[in-house]
Scaffold this motif. Structure first.
Motif, PDB file in Angstrom:
ATOM      1  N   ASP A 136      33.325  24.742  76.925  1.00  0.00           N
ATOM      2  CA  ASP A 136      32.176  24.067  77.544  1.00  0.00           C
ATOM      3  C   ASP A 136      30.863  24.592  76.978  1.00  0.00           C
ATOM      4  O   ASP A 136      29.837  24.528  77.638  1.00  0.00           O
ATOM      5  N   THR A 139      28.571  21.639  76.095  1.00  0.00           N
ATOM      6  CA  THR A 139      28.317  20.719  77.210  1.00  0.00           C
ATOM      7  C   THR A 139      27.594  21.400  78.369  1.00  0.00           C
ATOM      8  O   THR A 139      26.734  20.818  78.998  1.00  0.00           O
ATOM      9  N   PRO A 143      23.692  23.334  76.384  1.00  0.00           N
ATOM     10  CA  PRO A 143      23.615  21.895  76.082  1.00  0.00           C
ATOM     11  C   PRO A 143      22.565  21.573  75.019  1.00  0.00           C
ATOM     12  O   PRO A 143      22.608  20.505  74.419  1.00  0.00           O
ATOM     13  N   LYS A 148      26.564  21.764  67.212  1.00  0.00           N
ATOM     14  CA  LYS A 148      27.749  21.727  68.081  1.00  0.00           C
ATOM     15  C   LYS A 148      28.939  21.198  67.285  1.00  0.00           C
ATOM     16  O   LYS A 148      28.835  20.141  66.644  1.00  0.00           O
ATOM     17  N   ALA A 200      30.989  17.150  73.439  1.00  0.00           N
ATOM     18  CA  ALA A 200      29.606  16.786  73.745  1.00  0.00           C
ATOM     19  C   ALA A 200      29.254  15.587  72.864  1.00  0.00           C
ATOM     20  O   ALA A 200      29.728  15.492  71.727  1.00  0.00           O
TER      21      ALA A 200
END
Ligand code: CDP
Ligand code: CDP
Length: 230
Positions: A136, A139, A143, A148, A200
């Motif tokens: 995660d 995400t 973020p 990514k 993401a």
């Protein structure tokens, strides 16, 4: 001077995330952070203190134990990777065994455990210049990470890699058990209510089923140069 960025590497279990994150960090002089090791260390604590028994987690005890669980990393110059410490003890070997692997996704699905780990991970990445791998990172944890990556490979390829790694270390393993563990963790990680594993929207996807370690490193370096020089 090049700007320092945060690099988030997410993906399924055993697909080579930590290998590529560690290799890149070394090459570009960034700090590598293995977020999965933190969930593994919490799991080890639970096993050592009988907070997990017969696969059942005593969440009341775990919640009150959270402030007694201190996780840190220290570089191991031999492996070129940071070792994980639980309350000052090097637990790098213990957290990689099948017992921890069999329970870690259950522990990682608990909301208050995730909150505590995410807070710590955000603190560690505050100064940027980090490559963090997990489920995660792009995400939830970072973020706004500038780069990514979402890594995938077939379950069979991933289980074979993990099996080969265990055999090379002289750890007894059965391929079918390793494959079952990989599939079980994927299922728990992708279907849990709290920050499930997903790509993401702005992550670059890399299927490395047929890539060597050198090839995936070269690909990642191209992405890093593109982002930092644009
Ligand atoms: O290395 P491997 O892919 O087998 O797993 P890991 O990265 O060491 O992570 C172990 C487990 O921790 C995963 O199966 C997830 O259940 C959990 N995890 C998570 O929920 N969130 C993260 N950011 C990292 C790991
Ligand atoms: O961190 P994650 O669980 O995603 O995987 P890893 O621990 O980096 O990699 C699992 C195993 O796959 C290691 O033994 C790597 O050397 C191997 N690997 C590989 O054989 N080929 C790749 N392209 C990437 C990793």
């Amino acid at each position: 001077m090049e700007k320092k960025i945060v690099i988030a590497v997410d993906g399924y279990s055993s697909c080579g995330k930590s290998t590529m994150a560690k290799d890149l960090a070394k090459e570009i002089g960034y700090t590598y952070i293995d977020s999965g090791a933190m969930y593994r260390a919490v799991t080890l604590y639970c096993l050592q203190n009988e907070i997990i028994e017969n696969g059942v987690v005593d969440e009341v005890r775990l919640r009150s134990a959270m402030n007694q669980i201190h996780i840190s990393f220290q570089m191991n110059n031999e492996s070129g990777k940071p070792d994980t410490y639980l309350n000052g003890v090097n637990v790098e070997k213990e957290i990689r065994g099948m017992e921890v692997a069999n329970h870690v996704s259950t522990i990682a699905a608990i909301g208050f455990v995730r909150q505590a780990m995410v807070e710590k991970q955000q603190e560690m990445g505050q100064q940027k210049g980090v490559v963090m791998d997990g489920r995660d990172i792009g995400t939830v944890v970072f973020p706004n990470a500038e780069l990514k990556i979402f890594v995938t490979a077939s379950p069979e390829v991933r289980a074979q890699r993990r099996y080969d790694e265990m055999m090379a270390k002289g750890e007894p393993a059965i391929f079918e058990d390793v494959l079952a563990n990989v599939k079980k963790r994927d299922l728990i990680d992708t279907t849990r209510a709290e920050s499930p594993l997903c790509r993401a929207e702005d992550a670059l996807e890399l299927d490395n089923s047929h890539l060597s370690i050198a090839e995936q490193k070269a690909w990642l370096l191209v992405q890093f140069n593109r982002v930092t020089r644009e």
